[in-house]
Scaffold this active site. Structure first.
Site, PDB file in Angstrom:
ATOM      1  N   ASP A 137       0.816  -1.220   0.000  1.00 14.40           N
ATOM      2  CA  ASP A 137       0.000   0.000   0.000  1.00 14.40           C
ATOM      3  C   ASP A 137       0.846   1.264   0.000  1.00 14.40           C
ATOM      4  OD1 ASP A 137      -2.476  -1.314   0.023  1.00 14.40           O
ATOM      5  OD2 ASP A 137      -2.400  -1.574   2.192  1.00 14.40           O
ATOM      6  N   MET A 182      -6.004  -2.896  -4.401  1.00 15.83           N
ATOM      7  CA  MET A 182      -5.993  -2.767  -2.945  1.00 15.83           C
ATOM      8  C   MET A 182      -5.717  -1.316  -2.585  1.00 15.83           C
ATOM      9  SD  MET A 182      -4.050  -6.230  -1.669  1.00 15.83           S
ATOM     10  CE  MET A 182      -4.871  -7.820  -1.737  1.00 15.83           C
ATOM     11  N   ARG A 184      -6.860   0.523   1.300  1.00 16.60           N
ATOM     12  CA  ARG A 184      -7.936   0.789   2.253  1.00 16.60           C
ATOM     13  C   ARG A 184      -8.193   2.282   2.414  1.00 16.60           C
ATOM     14  NH1 ARG A 184     -10.358  -2.042   6.228  1.00 16.60           N
ATOM     15  NH2 ARG A 184      -9.097  -3.861   5.683  1.00 16.60           N
ATOM     16  N   ARG A 293      -0.053  -8.607  -5.094  1.00 17.63           N
ATOM     17  CA  ARG A 293       1.033  -8.551  -4.114  1.00 17.63           C
ATOM     18  C   ARG A 293       1.890  -9.814  -4.112  1.00 17.63           C
ATOM     19  NH1 ARG A 293      -2.717  -9.098   1.311  1.00 17.63           N
ATOM     20  NH2 ARG A 293      -2.717 -11.362   1.474  1.00 17.63           N
TER      21      ARG A 293
END
Length: 382
Positions: A137, A182, A184, A293
Site C-alpha cells: 500500500d 488494494m 484501504r 502482491r
C-alpha cells in the site's frame, strides 16, 4: 550486546518480504553473530504461542531460493494485541534471552513493535527493537516508499498495459473495464496504474483514489462521452474509495474483520452493476486481489534489491546500538538526477500506526489521473 535474535514477519505479505529476512540473515553471518537467530512462526501467533524456528539452519541455497519466493516464509497473521499479551511476549523474549527484535511489517506492525519496545523499557529489559518496513500500500510514514510497493505497482501497470493491447484488438468495442486495486485508505496502487498510460492511448483512463471523493455522476458522464466517441474506458478504483460524505461507495455491503476494520473489496462489482444499469454500456469488472502482491514473476528488480539491502542495514544499525527505530529509505537529491537511496534510522514512534497518503497535488481531479510529479516518483520503483 550478546544475546539471541528474533525475526517476525507481520501483516499482508509482499513479493519481496523474504528478501528483508534474508538480508538480515546474510549480514548476521557476515559479522559473525554468536547468538541464535529465531523466526516467529505465524507472526504474532508465534510470539504468543512460543512457536519459533531456528533460522541458523538455513543453508545459503535455502536463502537464495527464499529471495525469489513471494509470500511470508515465516507465516503471518492479523491480530489485535491485548496488554496482557504484550507482557507475555516480553517475558518470553527475556526467557529466550532474545536481545535483538526485528519486526518486518507495515504501519500497524510498527505500532506493535513500539508496544513491545515500550513494555520492555518499562520492565527494565534491555532489548534492541528495529522496525523493517514493508507494504504494497506504500502507506508507511518515515520512508520514501515501502518495499513491496514497487513490485505490486509494476504488476498492475503491466497487467493494464496488456489489457489495453487486448482491447485495442477490437476496434470500436466501446466497453467499460473496471479494475479494483488494494488500498484501504490510500491510493498508491491505483495511482500506479497511470504508468500504463501513453500519449497515443486510444482508450480513456480514469483513476479514483480514497484521498479524493468519488463522484458517480461525473464518472458516468465521462464514460458515456467516451462511448459516444467510440472509445473504451478503463476505470481504476482503489477498494477504499469514498463519496463526499466520507462513506465507502458500497458501504451497505461491507462486513468487518477481527480488528474491527471494514473488509474491503467488491467496489468494482458494485460499480459494474451501477454503471452498466445507468448507461446500458457493456461493463466488466476485474479484481486482481492478492495476485497484485504475490507475483514474483513481475517483481521489480529495484524492489528486490532494496528489500534485501534494508534487511542488511537493519542489522548494521542494531549492531551499532540503535534501538526504538525503523530503518527508512530516503531518496537523495543529486545533480545528475539519478535515483539514489540512503537507508537511515527513523524514530519508531514516527511510523507506528500512522499512514502516508498520496499528495493531493499529485492527483489531477479534473482528468481523474495522476500528474507528472507522481510519474517521476513511481517510475524508478518499477
Amino acid at each position: 550486546m550478546a544475546g539471541n535474535c528474533l525475526i517476525v514477519q507481520s501483516g499482508g505479505p509482499t513479493a519481496v518480504i523474504n528478501n528483508s529476512m534474508v538480508g538480515l540473515l546474510d549480514q548476521m553471518k557476515l559479522t559473525g553473530t554468536k547468538g541464535k537467530v529465531y523466526g516467529s512462526i505465524g507472526g504474532i501467533h508465534g510470539l504468543i504461542n512460543e512457536s519459533f524456528i531456528d533460522l541458523s539452519t538455513l543453508s545459503d541455497n535455502d536463502c537464495h531460493r527464499l529471495r525469489w519466493t513471494p509470500g511470508a516464509a515465516l507465516g503471518t497473521c492479523r491480530h489485535k494485541l491485548t496488554g496482557d499479551e504484550v507482557d507475555q511476549i516480553v517475558n518470553l523474549l527475556k526467557r529466550k534471552e532474545i536481545r535483538y527484535f526485528f519486526y518486518i511489517g507495515g504501519n500497524g506492525s510498527m505500532n506493535v513493535a513500539k508496544l513491545i519496545d515500550d513494555r520492555a523499557k518499562t520492565m527494565g529489559f534491555d532489548l534492541v527493537v528495529v522496525g523493517v518496513p514493508k507494504s504494497i500500500d506504500n502507506d508507511v510514514m518515515g520512508t520514501d516508499h515501502s518495499p513491496g510497493y514497487g513490485s505490486a505497482a509494476k504488476f498492475l501497470a503491466t497487467s493494464i498495459l496488456d489489457m489495453k493491447m487486448d482491447v485495442a484488438s477490437f476496434p470500436y468495442s466501446e466497453r467499460i473495464t473496471i479494475i479494483e486495486t488494494m488500498g484501504r485508505h490510500t491510493g498508491w496502487l491505483a495511482a500506479a496504474c497511470s504508468l500504463a498510460t501513453c500519449q497515443t492511448d486510444a482508450s480513456q483512463n480514469l483513476v479514483y483514489i480514497p484521498e479524493v471523493p468519488f463522484h458517480l455522476e461525473e464518472c458516468l458522464m465521462k464514460v458515456m462521452q467516451a462511448h459516444e466517441e467510440k472509445r473504451d474506458t478503463f476505470v481504476i478504483v482503489a477498494e477504499g474509495i469514498k463519496n463526499d460524505k466520507g462513506q465507502l461507495i458500497n458501504e451497505k455491503d461491507v462486513e468487518f474483520d477481527a480488528l474491527g476494520r471494514p473488509k474491503l473489496g467488491g467496489v468494482s462489482t458494485y460499480l459494474q452493476a451501477v454503471i452498466g444499469s445507468e448507461t446500458g454500456i457493456e461493463t466488466r469488472s476485474i479484481a486482481p486481489s492478492i495476485w497484485q502482491r504475490s507475483s514474483m514473476f513481475l517483481s521489480s528488480k529495484t524492489d528486490v534489491q532494496e528489500a534485501y539491502e534494508l534487511g542488511k542495514q537493519s542489522w548494521m544499525y542494531a549492531e551499532k546500538g540503535y534501538s526504538s527505530i525503523m530503518v527508512g529509505l530516503d531518496r537523495e537529491e543529486n545533480i545528475q538526477h539519478d535515483y539514489v537511496i540512503a537507508y537511515r534510522p527513523k524514530p519508531l514512534a514516527s511510523a507506528a500506526g500512522k499512514e502516508k497518503f498520496v499528495p493531493i497535488d499529485w492527483y489531477d481531479e479534473k482528468g481523474n489521473t495522476m500528474t507528472a510529479e507522481f510519474i517521476k516518483y513511481a517510475e524508478p520503483l518499477i
